[in-house]
Design an enzyme around this catalytic site. Sequence first.
Site, PDB file in Angstrom:
ATOM      1  N   CYS A 128       0.828  -1.208   0.000  1.00 26.01           N
ATOM      2  CA  CYS A 128       0.000   0.000   0.000  1.00 26.01           C
ATOM      3  C   CYS A 128       0.862   1.259   0.000  1.00 26.01           C
ATOM      4  O   CYS A 128       1.508   1.563  -0.995  1.00 26.01           O
ATOM      5  CB  CYS A 128      -0.980  -0.038   1.173  1.00 26.01           C
ATOM      6  SG  CYS A 128      -2.412   1.053   0.938  1.00 26.01           S
TER       7      CYS A 128
ATOM      8  N   HIS B 134      -3.697  -4.829   0.153  1.00 27.10           N
ATOM      9  CA  HIS B 134      -3.472  -5.385   1.483  1.00 27.10           C
ATOM     10  C   HIS B 134      -3.538  -6.910   1.430  1.00 27.10           C
ATOM     11  O   HIS B 134      -4.627  -7.484   1.533  1.00 27.10           O
ATOM     12  CB  HIS B 134      -4.535  -4.862   2.458  1.00 27.10           C
ATOM     13  CG  HIS B 134      -4.455  -3.405   2.745  1.00 27.10           C
ATOM     14  ND1 HIS B 134      -4.716  -2.872   3.983  1.00 27.10           N
ATOM     15  CD2 HIS B 134      -4.124  -2.346   1.955  1.00 27.10           C
ATOM     16  CE1 HIS B 134      -4.570  -1.554   3.952  1.00 27.10           C
ATOM     17  NE2 HIS B 134      -4.215  -1.224   2.724  1.00 27.10           N
TER      18      HIS B 134
ATOM     19  N   GLU C 158      -2.756  -9.031   3.664  1.00 30.29           N
ATOM     20  CA  GLU C 158      -3.207  -9.634   4.925  1.00 30.29           C
ATOM     21  C   GLU C 158      -4.730  -9.696   4.974  1.00 30.29           C
ATOM     22  O   GLU C 158      -5.309 -10.622   5.526  1.00 30.29           O
ATOM     23  CB  GLU C 158      -2.653  -8.855   6.115  1.00 30.29           C
ATOM     24  CG  GLU C 158      -3.408  -7.610   6.497  1.00 30.29           C
ATOM     25  CD  GLU C 158      -3.306  -6.501   5.470  1.00 30.29           C
ATOM     26  OE1 GLU C 158      -4.213  -5.660   5.413  1.00 30.29           O
ATOM     27  OE2 GLU C 158      -2.313  -6.473   4.706  1.00 30.29           O
TER      28      GLU C 158
END
Length: 378
Positions: free
Chosen positions: A260, A352, A354
Amino acid sequence: MILTTDPAVLVLEDGTRHTGRAYGARGTTLGEVVFATGMTGYQETLTDPSYAGQIVLQTAPHIGNTGMNGEDPESRRVWVAGYIVRDPSRVVSNWRAEESLDDALVRDGIVGISGIDTRAITRVLRSAGSLRGGIFSGEAAALDAGEQLRIVRDAPPMAGRNLSAQVSVDVASVTPAQGERLGNLAVLDLGVKQATIDNLAARGFEVHVLPQDVTIDDVRAIDPVAVFYSNGPGDPAASDRHVALLRAVLDAGLPFFGICFGNQLLGRALGFGTYKLPFGHRGINQPVLDKATGRVEITAHNHGFAVDAPLEGTVDSPNGYGRVEVSHIGLNDNVVEGLRALDIPAFSVQYHPEAAAGPHDANYLFDRFADLVKENRA
């Protein structure tokens, strides 16, 4: 939970006004109004530090029925500048809930508004792009309409803002590695999420989360096997110090992975520019093409800026780091979604991986990072 009838008003910089009910804390809040498309995971969105400075509008109409709990936060508090929902839940009905969403917003001082036509506002933002806005409730709701609009228009735009110091930790912390230990990993906290730390530790990294104002000597002091730049809020063009630190990392030959905001800073370190997107990418359903595999991944995003680099072929890094290619492309608007350096051990993605609470299509990137570190060590 009894829903309030206290008045509140949302004012956009284009002069439009939307009257509704106060939600969360009372008062005035200003920020960049953006919409998030996730139908689940509002707790993760609210506690994602990369939303600092933004008033988040949920496109899903019914918000709050699962409440808030102590297991799912991505950071130490709610970070959004303000919150806009259509229909807040009247009850909390999840067995894991420890408090209502409204109570959590009050606790962290987040001014919100409910009971307005969020679809209409989304259509405005979809056409005009992200706009500055303000939510006024309590005594501020009674301010003159012209005064409210003046306050909104006097607020600083997101372009040019450096927000890293607001969201970063003040003191370094360490999360132990799980399984086979790869070594110490220096994580520059520009707004890091807990799920990121957990994913890195699960790959064998001893995760050292460092404040955003550390120096290259501070990084070297932990004897890292690699460096990681997290997600975070603000304009990458206003983060010269973080770019200088990253160039020192690349000069030292340390493997690097950024996500990001970290992707934008790698782009700048390599010598490319960045620019503000008219709309930005937010939510958990953004399609991205991995050029290496040809696979389309559904990914989680929150970014209003992007790297300005050629989408096809390889180019020489303007700052002398060898060949670089765009590794991932956003399929909605052909925005750069990833970079890969071919002559130094560095890569990044704009989204992202995750992705708590999902999707998990891009989780493999943490494995790719671990493999890069192992190859560099060999």
